[in-house]
Design a protein around this motif. Structure first.
Motif, PDB file in Angstrom:
ATOM      1  N   PRO A 115      -1.681   0.163   0.862  1.00  0.00           N
ATOM      2  CA  PRO A 115      -1.807   1.670   1.652  1.00  0.00           C
ATOM      3  C   PRO A 115      -1.968   2.680   0.843  1.00  0.00           C
ATOM      4  O   PRO A 115      -2.764   3.557   1.325  1.00  0.00           O
ATOM      5  N   VAL A 119      -5.287   5.229   1.633  1.00  0.00           N
ATOM      6  CA  VAL A 119      -5.004   6.430   1.959  1.00  0.00           C
ATOM      7  C   VAL A 119      -5.833   7.409   0.879  1.00  0.00           C
ATOM      8  O   VAL A 119      -6.504   8.174   1.307  1.00  0.00           O
ATOM      9  N   PHE A 136       1.013   3.371  10.431  1.00  0.00           N
ATOM     10  CA  PHE A 136       1.384   2.260   9.779  1.00  0.00           C
ATOM     11  C   PHE A 136       2.280   1.313  10.825  1.00  0.00           C
ATOM     12  O   PHE A 136       2.961   1.861  11.350  1.00  0.00           O
ATOM     13  N   GLU A 159       7.043   0.771   1.650  1.00  0.00           N
ATOM     14  CA  GLU A 159       5.709   1.379   2.505  1.00  0.00           C
ATOM     15  C   GLU A 159       6.547   2.379   3.549  1.00  0.00           C
ATOM     16  O   GLU A 159       5.550   3.748   3.559  1.00  0.00           O
ATOM     17  N   SER A 160       7.467   2.317   4.271  1.00  0.00           N
ATOM     18  CA  SER A 160       8.067   3.254   4.963  1.00  0.00           C
ATOM     19  C   SER A 160       8.280   4.720   4.226  1.00  0.00           C
ATOM     20  O   SER A 160       8.245   5.713   4.568  1.00  0.00           O
ATOM     21  N   TYR A 162       6.965   5.649   1.523  1.00  0.00           N
ATOM     22  CA  TYR A 162       5.430   6.380   1.297  1.00  0.00           C
ATOM     23  C   TYR A 162       4.976   7.059   2.433  1.00  0.00           C
ATOM     24  O   TYR A 162       4.572   8.166   2.317  1.00  0.00           O
ATOM     25  N   ALA A 163       4.959   6.165   3.606  1.00  0.00           N
ATOM     26  CA  ALA A 163       4.496   6.999   4.837  1.00  0.00           C
ATOM     27  C   ALA A 163       5.136   7.938   5.216  1.00  0.00           C
ATOM     28  O   ALA A 163       4.433   9.132   5.798  1.00  0.00           O
ATOM     29  N   HIS A 167       3.659  11.855   5.839  1.00  0.00           N
ATOM     30  CA  HIS A 167       4.079  12.448   7.195  1.00  0.00           C
ATOM     31  C   HIS A 167       4.510  14.143   6.729  1.00  0.00           C
ATOM     32  O   HIS A 167       3.853  14.945   7.135  1.00  0.00           O
ATOM     33  N   ALA A 177       0.781  11.306   9.751  1.00  0.00           N
ATOM     34  CA  ALA A 177       1.144   9.899   9.284  1.00  0.00           C
ATOM     35  C   ALA A 177       2.342   9.327  10.132  1.00  0.00           C
ATOM     36  O   ALA A 177       3.271  10.113  10.531  1.00  0.00           O
ATOM     37  N   GLN A 179       4.574   5.926  11.956  1.00  0.00           N
ATOM     38  CA  GLN A 179       4.886   4.400  11.717  1.00  0.00           C
ATOM     39  C   GLN A 179       5.266   3.840  12.996  1.00  0.00           C
ATOM     40  O   GLN A 179       6.130   4.397  13.733  1.00  0.00           O
TER      41      GLN A 179
END
Length: 221
Positions: A115, A119, A136, A159-160, A162-163, A167, A177, A179
């Motif tokens: 990811p 990005v 995501f 990953e969560s 990071y996302a 956001h 961003a 999820q």
């Protein structure tokens, strides 16, 4: 015309999402490590009148992933929407007490380095456009750790995080961003977790831009 880039193109959710964004007028870049798979999906979308092209890359190979996204943006148009939804490998899903430090290398590469690479590849184009969407897709272990699938639980949680940071950081730049958590299996007979319903949900997340985390179904107790 801008591009919808799908990392982890498959015949279920991937095809449905590509069709939904393609029908809204975006060109479609399909990214997968399987050339024959890409050819089949591209042919199906072309029959639907959607301009699509496949690009070969492995999410664990950062150089190939970066090259594929660069090629997609230059040949099809600036990538406005990125969806990161490759399916984790089975060997990521060992029980927690059977998981060594080395066992986490591939899951973290898959769910964090992949990811981040994507990005960084698409963000300059989104900033030039003045808008963009980063989507995501994860399973329930992203928000509820499961000791039976330690690799994905650790990697999806990262990953969560990071996302979520994306956001919060990119919102002032009109780059959204978000999820989508899919707690169970994607099934054609599921009311909310069939490919077409999920594709519409992802499109709505892009279009309505209403918050970070969404669930296709409530998490089971």
């Amino acid at each position: 015309m801008t591009t919808f880039a799908l990392v982890g193109a498959g015949a279920g959710l991937g095809l449905a999402t590509a069709r939904r964004f393609g029908s809204a007028g975006h060109t479609v870049a399909l990214i997968s490590r399987n050339n024959q798979h890409l050819d089949d999906l591209t042919a199906e979308l072309t029959r639907d009148g959607i301009q699509a092209r496949g690009f070969t890359a492995d999410v664990l190979d950062i150089e190939s992933l970066d090259a594929a996204l660069y090629a997609a943006g230059t040949s099809l148009g600036t990538i406005e929407i990125l969806q990161y939804s490759p399916v984790p490998r089975g060997d990521f899903m060992k029980p927690v007490l059977d998981t060594s430090a080395d066992d986490l290398d591939a899951p973290l590469g898959f769910s964090v380095k992949g990811p981040v690479t994507c990005v960084n590849a698409v963000l300059p184009g989104m900033r030039e456009l003045g808008r963009g969407t980063l989507l995501f897709v994860n399973g329930s272990s992203a928000v509820r750790p499961n000791p039976n699938v330690a690799g994905t639980s650790v990697a999806f949680a990262a990953e969560s995080a990071y996302a979520r940071m994306l956001h919060d950081t990119l919102a002032p730049e009109n780059i959204h961003a978000a999820q989508l958590i899919i707690p169970g299996a994607i099934r054609p007979d599921a009311e909310h977790s069939n490919p077409e319903a999920l594709a519409q949900r992802l499109y709505d997340m892009h279009d309505k831009r209403d918050g970070f985390r969404h669930y296709s179904e409530p998490l089971p107790d």
